[in-house]
Scaffold this motif. Sequence first.
Motif: not given
Length: 466
Positions: A24-29, A46-49, A78-81, A102-105, A134-138
């Motif tokens: 996952g190449t999003g914010d958290f990743g 590892g990414s889809r694209r 680092c991908v949503h559930r 690392v996921s949250n809901n 419990t950490l944020s990407a920030w």
Amino acid sequence: PEKPHYFWQTVMTAPEQELLCIFGTGDFGRSLGQRLLQTGYRVVYGSRRPHSCGPLPQGAQVMSHEAAAQSAGVIFLCVHRENYDFLETLVTQLKGKVLVDVSNNLKKNVYPEANAEYLQRLIPGAHVVKAFNTLSAWSLQNGPSDASRQVYLCGNSAEAKQQVVETATKLGFNVLDRGTLSAARELEDFPLQLFPEWRLPLRLAFGLTAFFFFYLLIRDVVYTYVEQDKDISFRIMVSLANKVFPIVSLIMLSLCYLPGVVAAFLQLYRGTKYKRFPDWLDRWMLCRKQLGLLALGFASLHVLYTLIIPIRYYVRFRIAESTISKIKENQTSVFDTTMAWRVDSYYAMGILGFGLYLLLGISSLPSVSNALSWREFSFIQSKLGYLTLFFCTFHTYLYGWDKFLRPSYYKWYTPPGYMLCLVVPSVVMALKLVILLPCVDRSLTRIRRGWERTDPEGDSKKSLLT
Ligand code: NAP
């Protein structure tokens, strides 16, 4: 002879940095990858694209999920559930790997099982570890600060957990192991908590404020309108508010001390400290700090509202009017020493009470309370706390002065608000005085040191059972 050792030789022979994988190449990743690279790890995404994903931290590689999974032993997911199903196609590549969830809901109890448990069921061959959620990407990107130094983790494999602990420690976090994967739901609920320990005190503050506001509205504004045909509704903004705030503050302050007194009497009655307190008393005791801080908030509002009294239009008008009418009628007023004593004592009690109130508030801050010994803390919170309660209660009694016995103050047969609010603090202080009696204090101290009054009925039951 020994060969000379050159610096470049050390560089050349240094072991390769460990390679970690991030799905996952999003914010958290991205934030996690950046921190890992800064700490000296090598990172593969590892990414889809892999060829068209967004900007990634410098030095990171990106490839397909299959290739990335094969290259590393630890994979941060680092991908949503909701998108975990793509992992089912990677069951063989993920076998034996450490999979960090690392996921949250968005809400609690959306799914029947925790995300990490679901992941473990999806990929039974992997060692799932729940961590970092419990950490944020920030905060990850900015490095651990005091508030976000803690990383909680749980998982069924001790070795897998150890690997994650090592990485988190290298990143500068303190790690707290919460046990097996069955603790995952608890960890996932952490970020979704909304001031749990503040809920009861806030509800209470809201309820008391609403009750006293309407009570005083009827007694002051509605009563004057009905009985004297006078509109004094403008008083809602300052006068009424400045009656409600101290009332709520004093009641809440006494409610901080009431559970302690109730608990003491319960222990005296039961003759032991080894029986659990009822749940409501436990919950009440646990939110005393929040009750006290809210009470301090209301007291501060009372102070601010009181400070603006001299500049109010209504007050300036009344003073000017009375001065002018006295001049016109050539009247002089006599200085009333008793009144001067009463008003000065009333203000002095209020100021002393508020000063101690502030001290109680400051000493409840974690940075301050952590620096105090248990005895210092209990001296401030208990002894000085009761002194605060005494000053504030006395301040209110002085405010009432001789009005308690004058029937004209009981409009529509109701007592003024400040009389009502004196009930709880007076009861708390009376009960505390009983506890301070040497004979009661001695029994309570013995009970708190472990002494138990034998219960003949209980004993006979016990002997029957054995
Ligand atoms: P995000 O910005 O939306 O990124 C998620 C990434 O998942 C995407 O960039 C994408 O990467 C991948 N993805 C999306 N759909 C997918 C699919 N159908 N199949 C496979 N991969 C897919 O989310 P995020 O904020 O980084 O959060 C990621 C995880 O971290 C979540 O579980 C979240 O709960 C957790 N988390 C986030 C934070 C935070 O502050 N953001 C804090 C704590 C925990 P590719 O395009 O490269 O495949």
